[in-house]
Scaffold this motif. Sequence first.
Motif, mmCIF file in Angstrom:
data_model
loop_
_atom_site.group_PDB
_atom_site.id
_atom_site.type_symbol
_atom_site.label_atom_id
_atom_site.label_comp_id
_atom_site.label_asym_id
_atom_site.label_seq_id
_atom_site.Cartn_x
_atom_site.Cartn_y
_atom_site.Cartn_z
ATOM 1 N N ALA A 1 0.919 -1.064 0.028
ATOM 2 C CA ALA A 1 0.358 0.028 0.184
ATOM 3 C C ALA A 1 0.823 1.067 -0.357
ATOM 4 O O ALA A 1 0.877 2.665 -0.612
ATOM 5 C CB ALA A 1 -0.947 0.435 1.011
ATOM 6 N N GLY A 2 1.849 1.150 0.832
ATOM 7 C CA GLY A 2 2.798 1.939 0.995
ATOM 8 C C GLY A 2 3.706 2.598 -0.973
ATOM 9 O O GLY A 2 3.662 3.859 -0.606
ATOM 10 N N ALA A 3 4.369 1.635 -1.253
ATOM 11 C CA ALA A 3 4.750 1.285 -2.264
ATOM 12 C C ALA A 3 3.428 1.951 -3.530
ATOM 13 O O ALA A 3 4.102 3.004 -4.190
ATOM 14 C CB ALA A 3 5.206 0.531 -2.869
ATOM 15 N N GLY A 4 2.349 1.972 -3.743
ATOM 16 C CA GLY A 4 2.189 2.580 -4.231
ATOM 17 C C GLY A 4 1.231 3.831 -4.514
ATOM 18 O O GLY A 4 0.787 4.779 -5.236
ATOM 19 N N THR A 5 1.963 4.670 -3.029
ATOM 20 C CA THR A 5 1.629 6.001 -3.606
ATOM 21 C C THR A 5 3.183 6.542 -2.769
ATOM 22 O O THR A 5 3.083 8.046 -2.421
ATOM 23 C CB THR A 5 1.519 6.793 -1.829
ATOM 24 N N TYR A 6 4.567 5.469 -3.508
ATOM 25 C CA TYR A 6 6.045 6.685 -3.291
ATOM 26 C C TYR A 6 5.394 7.341 -4.462
ATOM 27 O O TYR A 6 4.730 7.605 -5.207
ATOM 28 C CB TYR A 6 6.292 5.562 -4.013
ATOM 29 N N HIS A 7 6.249 8.836 -4.390
ATOM 30 C CA HIS A 7 6.325 9.856 -4.876
ATOM 31 C C HIS A 7 7.773 10.810 -4.681
ATOM 32 O O HIS A 7 8.154 11.136 -3.388
ATOM 33 C CB HIS A 7 5.016 10.979 -5.850
ATOM 34 N N ARG A 8 8.230 11.053 -5.570
ATOM 35 C CA ARG A 8 9.534 12.000 -5.232
ATOM 36 C C ARG A 8 9.199 13.189 -5.325
ATOM 37 O O ARG A 8 7.902 13.628 -5.137
ATOM 38 C CB ARG A 8 10.048 11.827 -6.618
ATOM 39 N N PRO A 9 9.633 14.152 -4.085
ATOM 40 C CA PRO A 9 9.374 15.230 -3.849
ATOM 41 C C PRO A 9 9.283 16.238 -4.474
ATOM 42 O O PRO A 9 10.072 16.414 -5.641
ATOM 43 C CB PRO A 9 10.637 15.733 -2.324
ATOM 44 N N LEU A 10 8.246 17.220 -5.052
ATOM 45 C CA LEU A 10 8.216 18.132 -5.907
ATOM 46 C C LEU A 10 9.011 19.189 -5.757
ATOM 47 O O LEU A 10 9.031 19.719 -6.544
ATOM 48 C CB LEU A 10 7.013 18.082 -5.899
ATOM 49 N N ASP A 11 9.403 19.509 -4.502
ATOM 50 C CA ASP A 11 10.664 20.971 -4.379
ATOM 51 C C ASP A 11 12.042 20.244 -5.345
ATOM 52 O O ASP A 11 12.521 21.119 -5.022
ATOM 53 C CB ASP A 11 10.684 21.106 -2.930
ATOM 54 N N GLU A 12 12.254 18.694 -5.647
ATOM 55 C CA GLU A 12 13.544 17.969 -5.620
ATOM 56 C C GLU A 12 14.109 18.934 -6.809
ATOM 57 O O GLU A 12 13.386 18.956 -8.431
ATOM 58 C CB GLU A 12 13.492 16.871 -5.666
ATOM 59 N N GLY A 13 15.133 19.014 -6.937
ATOM 60 C CA GLY A 13 16.031 20.146 -8.106
ATOM 61 C C GLY A 13 15.406 21.538 -8.057
ATOM 62 O O GLY A 13 15.497 21.687 -9.651
ATOM 63 N N GLN A 14 14.695 21.901 -7.359
ATOM 64 C CA GLN A 14 14.284 23.300 -7.720
ATOM 65 C C GLN A 14 15.144 23.959 -7.387
ATOM 66 O O GLN A 14 16.102 24.335 -6.261
ATOM 67 C CB GLN A 14 12.484 23.599 -6.756
ATOM 68 N N PRO A 15 15.417 25.628 -7.512
ATOM 69 C CA PRO A 15 16.192 26.559 -6.577
ATOM 70 C C PRO A 15 15.850 27.100 -5.561
ATOM 71 O O PRO A 15 16.719 27.544 -4.652
ATOM 72 C CB PRO A 15 16.097 27.589 -7.650
ATOM 73 N N ARG A 16 14.647 26.465 -5.102
ATOM 74 C CA ARG A 16 14.150 27.318 -3.628
ATOM 75 C C ARG A 16 13.648 26.310 -3.093
ATOM 76 O O ARG A 16 13.103 26.022 -4.456
ATOM 77 C CB ARG A 16 13.609 28.679 -4.157
ATOM 78 N N VAL A 17 12.877 26.361 -1.928
ATOM 79 C CA VAL A 17 12.331 25.701 -0.939
ATOM 80 C C VAL A 17 11.559 26.777 -0.412
ATOM 81 O O VAL A 17 11.782 27.384 0.163
ATOM 82 C CB VAL A 17 13.525 24.591 0.031
ATOM 83 N N ALA A 18 9.706 26.050 -0.178
ATOM 84 C CA ALA A 18 8.965 26.743 0.634
ATOM 85 C C ALA A 18 8.155 26.300 0.935
ATOM 86 O O ALA A 18 8.707 24.987 1.489
ATOM 87 C CB ALA A 18 7.614 26.909 -0.141
ATOM 88 N N GLU A 19 8.447 26.702 2.090
ATOM 89 C CA GLU A 19 7.384 26.001 3.709
ATOM 90 C C GLU A 19 6.434 27.487 4.278
ATOM 91 O O GLU A 19 6.439 28.528 3.575
ATOM 92 C CB GLU A 19 7.960 26.207 5.383
ATOM 93 N N VAL A 20 5.198 27.540 4.546
ATOM 94 C CA VAL A 20 4.489 27.913 5.075
ATOM 95 C C VAL A 20 4.049 27.366 6.494
ATOM 96 O O VAL A 20 4.200 26.404 7.477
ATOM 97 C CB VAL A 20 2.738 27.456 4.143
ATOM 98 N N TRP A 21 4.299 28.637 7.179
ATOM 99 C CA TRP A 21 4.631 28.875 8.496
ATOM 100 C C TRP A 21 2.516 29.267 8.617
ATOM 101 O O TRP A 21 3.394 30.171 8.739
ATOM 102 C CB TRP A 21 5.530 29.160 10.025
ATOM 103 N N ILE A 22 1.942 28.659 9.751
ATOM 104 C CA ILE A 22 1.064 29.339 10.660
ATOM 105 C C ILE A 22 1.381 29.377 12.100
ATOM 106 O O ILE A 22 1.406 27.850 12.383
ATOM 107 C CB ILE A 22 -0.037 28.510 9.945
#
Length: 172
Positions: free
Chosen positions: A87-108
């Motif tokens: 079940a876990g293997a079926g949801t495997y994906h690479r991080p969307l920010d991988e290879g991007q020049p910047r990482v974003a976070e939201v703090w609330i």
Amino acid sequence: MIEQVQVVLAEYREHLPMTARQVFYRLVGRYGFPKDERAYDRLQEYLNRARRTGRIPKEAIRDDRALTMGDVGGYAGPAAFWAEVKAGAGTYHRPLDEGQPRVAEVWIEATGMMPMVAAVTREYGVPVYGSGGFESVAAKHDAAQRIARRQVPTTVLSVVLPGFSACGVTSQ
């Protein structure tokens, strides 16, 4: 008051469950409900009674203070373990920010808003961090460590309530 709460819950039905604090702020903004701790405490008592009598569905209000620690978990046997692995293997994906020049976070600061904000940021691969109204020294330290480990700059969008004002902070 319960009728007003029902209107608020209907207005935000796509975002249920809501916290009592979220309902409180909507009552303040929409109906001029007093913005003080006494009024908030009164609302909580009304919500408790209305949920017990079924006037408001129990699942419409979320209590973020109910925590669990020490859940030992486990598997019913090897077959159950391998079923979970599949079940876990079926949801495997690479991080969307991988290879991007910047990482974003939201703090609330309002952790009760995290599910609503995460519903928007999830498709962009942007995580949401909650601080519960006051960012602790430990939370700030953890954030600094996480950001320092990255090879690219991090942009933090900090959402502060009430009024939903926000400011951006960028690391170098």
